[in-house]
Design a protein around this motif. Structure first.
Motif, PDB file in Angstrom:
ATOM      1  N   ILE A   1       0.714  -1.211  -0.017  1.00 29.24           N
ATOM      2  CA  ILE A   1       0.007   0.005  -0.110  1.00 29.24           C
ATOM      3  C   ILE A   1       0.877   1.240   0.022  1.00 29.24           C
ATOM      4  O   ILE A   1       0.649   2.301  -0.575  1.00 29.24           O
ATOM      5  N   GLY A   2       1.992   1.077   0.770  1.00 27.98           N
ATOM      6  CA  GLY A   2       2.917   2.388   0.651  1.00 27.98           C
ATOM      7  C   GLY A   2       3.417   2.642  -0.791  1.00 27.98           C
ATOM      8  O   GLY A   2       3.495   3.839  -0.961  1.00 27.98           O
ATOM      9  N   LEU A   3       3.793   1.548  -1.503  1.00 24.89           N
ATOM     10  CA  LEU A   3       4.329   1.681  -2.759  1.00 24.89           C
ATOM     11  C   LEU A   3       3.187   2.085  -3.561  1.00 24.89           C
ATOM     12  O   LEU A   3       3.618   2.907  -4.643  1.00 24.89           O
ATOM     13  N   ALA A   4       2.078   1.796  -3.497  1.00 18.17           N
ATOM     14  CA  ALA A   4       1.002   1.980  -4.532  1.00 18.17           C
ATOM     15  C   ALA A   4       0.447   3.239  -4.347  1.00 18.17           C
ATOM     16  O   ALA A   4       0.406   4.165  -5.287  1.00 18.17           O
ATOM     17  N   GLU A   5       0.427   3.923  -2.932  1.00 17.77           N
ATOM     18  CA  GLU A   5      -0.014   5.300  -2.644  1.00 17.77           C
ATOM     19  C   GLU A   5       1.118   6.516  -3.152  1.00 17.77           C
ATOM     20  O   GLU A   5       0.471   7.297  -3.479  1.00 17.77           O
ATOM     21  N   LYS A   6       2.180   5.910  -3.394  1.00 18.90           N
ATOM     22  CA  LYS A   6       3.418   6.718  -3.974  1.00 18.90           C
ATOM     23  C   LYS A   6       2.982   7.208  -5.170  1.00 18.90           C
ATOM     24  O   LYS A   6       3.153   8.505  -5.745  1.00 18.90           O
ATOM     25  N   VAL A   7       2.362   6.404  -5.985  1.00 19.55           N
ATOM     26  CA  VAL A   7       1.928   6.558  -7.432  1.00 19.55           C
ATOM     27  C   VAL A   7       0.543   6.714  -7.652  1.00 19.55           C
ATOM     28  O   VAL A   7       0.175   6.942  -9.063  1.00 19.55           O
ATOM     29  N   GLY A   8      -0.477   6.757  -6.712  1.00 19.95           N
ATOM     30  CA  GLY A   8      -1.911   6.988  -6.707  1.00 19.95           C
ATOM     31  C   GLY A   8      -2.297   5.750  -7.401  1.00 19.95           C
ATOM     32  O   GLY A   8      -3.596   6.063  -8.094  1.00 19.95           O
ATOM     33  N   LYS A   9      -2.064   4.727  -7.009  1.00 27.40           N
ATOM     34  CA  LYS A   9      -2.744   3.263  -7.636  1.00 27.40           C
ATOM     35  C   LYS A   9      -3.030   2.511  -6.752  1.00 27.40           C
ATOM     36  O   LYS A   9      -3.136   2.742  -5.248  1.00 27.40           O
ATOM     37  N   ARG A  10      -3.685   1.276  -7.004  1.00 26.92           N
ATOM     38  CA  ARG A  10      -4.224   0.442  -6.182  1.00 26.92           C
ATOM     39  C   ARG A  10      -3.517  -1.032  -5.890  1.00 26.92           C
ATOM     40  O   ARG A  10      -2.563  -1.316  -6.668  1.00 26.92           O
ATOM     41  N   VAL A  11      -3.660  -1.690  -4.578  1.00 25.72           N
ATOM     42  CA  VAL A  11      -2.920  -3.046  -4.627  1.00 25.72           C
ATOM     43  C   VAL A  11      -4.410  -4.001  -4.917  1.00 25.72           C
ATOM     44  O   VAL A  11      -5.447  -3.881  -4.275  1.00 25.72           O
TER      45      VAL A  11
END
Length: 202
Positions: free
Chosen positions: A28-38
């Motif tokens: 979720i940390g990685l996805a939030e950085k680029v505004g996407k989902r898991v």
């Protein structure tokens, strides 16, 4: 300087060792950085309680290797940044259970004759290859098994731990970690969770 576009990591451990929670937190940390989902491929409904703790993710409930492969193939990189397979152990089990031919007395091979293994491993390895090549960060979670070998006296002796999956699975990603919970040194009624990194190719 980042040399690779996507993180590929294997995480294994015993039940309750923190694999799902830790991996989902990182994803979720990685996805939030680029505004996407898991998206989580949940084979054991182990993520059901996590939305109550504030985790927001998409879930696919399946143990089918084919369904997992086809769904990952159809994912849109504009929508999703991270894929979690939890657990690959069940996907490997489904690959083995797909064998319906005549069995042998060889218990160590599950009664499956040597000539049949290539057909069993083919679709599974195709899924692993897809996970390694797809344009997403990938977390491959697996259950833990004990590894035994014969000692000098011919007795079975435990020599280590490994991911319960096809033998090369844990070594395909960039990183492989084993998670475990140990009693806290401050309060033995509580657990402290550790990730032991067995391989790091980053």
């Amino acid at each position: 300087k980042p040399m690779q576009a996507f993180l590929k990591i294997a995480v294994y451990g015993a039940a309750g060792s923190g694999k799902t929670y830790t991996s989902l937190t990182q994803a979720i940390g990685l996805a939030e950085k680029v505004g996407k989902r898991v998206i989580v491929f949940d084979t054991e409904e182990g993520t059901d309680f996590l939305p109550q703790r504030g985790f927001d993710f998409d879930a696919v409930y399946t143990k089918s290797l084919a369904d997992t492969y086809d769904t990952i193939k159809s994912l849109d990189p504009k929508e999703h940044a991270c894929v979690i397979v939890d657990s690959i152990s069940h996907i490997w089990d489904s690959a083995i259970n797909s064998y319906t031919g005549k069995k042998t007395s060889n218990e160590s091979a599950g009664g499956i004759p040597m000539h049949a293994w290539s057909a069993i491993k083919g679709p599974y390895k195709a899924l692993i290859r897809l996970l390694m090549e797809c344009p997403f960060h990938v977390f491959i979670l697996g259950r833990q098994k004990n590894v035994f070998e014969d000692d000098e006296f011919g007795n079975m002796k435990m020599v280590g731990k490994a991911m319960r999956a096809e033998g090369e699975t844990a070594y395909e990603p960039h990183i492989c970690s084993r998670m475990e919970g140990r009693p806290s040194t401050k309060d033995s009624s509580k657990q402290t969770y550790y990730a032991i990194y067995e391989k790091d190719r980053t």
